[in-house]
Design a protein around this motif. Structure first.
Motif, mmCIF file in Angstrom:
data_model
loop_
_atom_site.group_PDB
_atom_site.id
_atom_site.type_symbol
_atom_site.label_atom_id
_atom_site.label_comp_id
_atom_site.label_asym_id
_atom_site.label_seq_id
_atom_site.Cartn_x
_atom_site.Cartn_y
_atom_site.Cartn_z
ATOM 1 N N PRO A 36 -19.507 -15.351 5.853
ATOM 2 C CA PRO A 36 -20.816 -14.844 6.261
ATOM 3 C C PRO A 36 -20.954 -14.584 7.752
ATOM 4 O O PRO A 36 -21.933 -13.971 8.187
ATOM 5 N N ASP A 37 -20.000 -15.059 8.542
ATOM 6 C CA ASP A 37 -20.117 -14.992 10.000
ATOM 7 C C ASP A 37 -18.893 -14.299 10.587
ATOM 8 O O ASP A 37 -17.750 -14.691 10.304
ATOM 9 N N PHE A 38 -19.137 -13.271 11.404
ATOM 10 C CA PHE A 38 -18.043 -12.523 12.017
ATOM 11 C C PHE A 38 -17.968 -12.743 13.530
ATOM 12 O O PHE A 38 -17.389 -11.935 14.255
ATOM 13 N N ALA A 66 -13.522 -7.108 19.987
ATOM 14 C CA ALA A 66 -12.185 -6.551 20.189
ATOM 15 C C ALA A 66 -11.151 -7.218 19.292
ATOM 16 O O ALA A 66 -10.158 -6.592 18.913
ATOM 17 N N ALA A 67 -11.386 -8.479 18.946
ATOM 18 C CA ALA A 67 -10.435 -9.219 18.113
ATOM 19 C C ALA A 67 -10.939 -9.424 16.697
ATOM 20 O O ALA A 67 -10.290 -10.107 15.899
ATOM 21 N N LEU A 68 -12.083 -8.824 16.356
ATOM 22 C CA LEU A 68 -12.719 -9.090 15.062
ATOM 23 C C LEU A 68 -11.808 -8.679 13.903
ATOM 24 O O LEU A 68 -11.607 -9.436 12.952
ATOM 25 N N GLY A 69 -11.267 -7.469 13.952
ATOM 26 C CA GLY A 69 -10.425 -7.002 12.856
ATOM 27 C C GLY A 69 -9.210 -7.877 12.649
ATOM 28 O O GLY A 69 -8.868 -8.233 11.518
ATOM 29 N N ARG A 70 -8.559 -8.249 13.727
ATOM 30 C CA ARG A 70 -7.363 -9.098 13.632
ATOM 31 C C ARG A 70 -7.705 -10.464 13.047
ATOM 32 O O ARG A 70 -6.986 -10.975 12.175
ATOM 33 N N MET A 121 -21.398 -11.193 2.669
ATOM 34 C CA MET A 121 -22.808 -10.941 2.416
ATOM 35 C C MET A 121 -23.103 -9.453 2.585
ATOM 36 O O MET A 121 -22.424 -8.763 3.341
ATOM 37 N N ASP A 122 -24.121 -8.979 1.899
ATOM 38 C CA ASP A 122 -24.578 -7.606 2.085
ATOM 39 C C ASP A 122 -25.885 -7.647 2.879
ATOM 40 O O ASP A 122 -26.977 -7.575 2.324
ATOM 41 N N HIS A 123 -25.749 -7.794 4.195
ATOM 42 C CA HIS A 123 -26.909 -7.807 5.087
ATOM 43 C C HIS A 123 -26.679 -6.823 6.219
ATOM 44 O O HIS A 123 -25.537 -6.584 6.629
ATOM 45 N N LEU A 136 -20.988 -6.884 9.721
ATOM 46 C CA LEU A 136 -20.273 -5.712 9.225
ATOM 47 C C LEU A 136 -20.907 -5.204 7.939
ATOM 48 O O LEU A 136 -21.430 -5.986 7.137
ATOM 49 N N GLU A 137 -20.826 -3.888 7.717
ATOM 50 C CA GLU A 137 -21.309 -3.303 6.466
ATOM 51 C C GLU A 137 -20.439 -3.822 5.326
ATOM 52 O O GLU A 137 -19.206 -3.784 5.385
#
Length: 245
Positions: free
Chosen positions: A8-10, A17-21, A41-43, A58-59
């Motif tokens: 639920p938390d990104f 910059a490092a989120l995807g990795r 989650m879909d928020h 994120l979507e």
């Protein structure tokens, strides 16, 4: 019994910059550890129980496509999609798109599934001036293949019990649906402590939930997922709860 991880938390270390990795790493680790489900989650914005509204979000369905590229076995889905801000037909379009793009077969079909089949009815303006859409599923219709692949949630983890099961059985009887074909799940924090010191307590709770008919426990790690706790689940928890099946 199976275990699922919700993310639920990104707000990962290193920022956007490092989120995807970081997200890909969590997904691969969870998949390799044997988590049966992986969800987001879909928020549109972060919710107060997780963090401030300006925290990264994120979507959901785009994220599921990303997770599909970094996993092999886990079933992917949103927990949950809100009908209050997505038209059902839009949600169906997103889900079908993820199904087409994941491709990897598990059991009887793709790892990402559209679990609710709905048919568009009418669009009307209510007394307050809002446009609303009505949806219904005609008796005997809908995609029965794989309808048990995503969870039928029994409610809050605090005290899921007979009342939730009775309500679900009543709905099944009304729809002509076999209650036994639905995977019964419960949302529950995967709280084993920072170093696994609460593992025995979590296993005791899993046994209690299994006794109530729960087949899968799905939820997030308090404070966010990390490799150490994922490894503890892989070694001490996932093998143990599988024996409860």
């Amino acid at each position: 019994m199976e275990i699922g991880l919700q993310i639920p938390d990104f707000g990962f270390p290193g920022g956007t910059a490092a989120l995807g990795r970081n997200l890909a790493g969590v997904a691969r680790d969870a998949d390799d550890a044997g988590f049966a489900y992986l969800s987001v989650m879909d928020h549109f914005f972060q919710i107060p129980s997780v963090g401030p509204s300006d925290r990264p979000m994120l979507e959901a369905y785009t994220t599921l496509g990303f997770l599909a590229a970094h996993t092999r076995r886990a079933k992917l889905f949103t927990y949950v999609t809100g009908a209050i801000y997505r038209f059902a037909r839009e949600g169906g379009h997103h889900a079908r798109r993820v199904v087409r793009r994941t491709g990897h077969a598990r059991h009887r079909g793709p790892r990402a599934r559209l679990s609710v089949s709905v048919h568009l009815g009418t669009t009307t303006r209510d007394r307050a001036g809002f446009w609303t859409e009505r949806f219904s599923r005609p008796p005997g219709r809908g995609n029965r293949e794989g309808r048990n692949q995503l969870p039928g949630d029994l409610g809050a983890a605090a005290e899921p019990g007979q009342s939730s099961r009775v309500v679900l059985k009543r709905h099944c009887e009304a729809e002509g649906r076999d209650y036994a074909e639905i995977t019964k799940t419960v949302y529950h924090y995967l709280d084993i402590g920072p170093a696994g010191e609460k593992t025995s307590g979590f296993l005791a709770e899993a046994r209690r939930l299994h006794g109530l008919g729960v087949q899968a426990v799905i939820g997030p790690f308090p404070g966010g997922a990390d490799q150490r706790r994922i490894e503890i689940f892989a070694k001490d928890i996932i093998p143990a709860v599988k024996e409860l099946a």
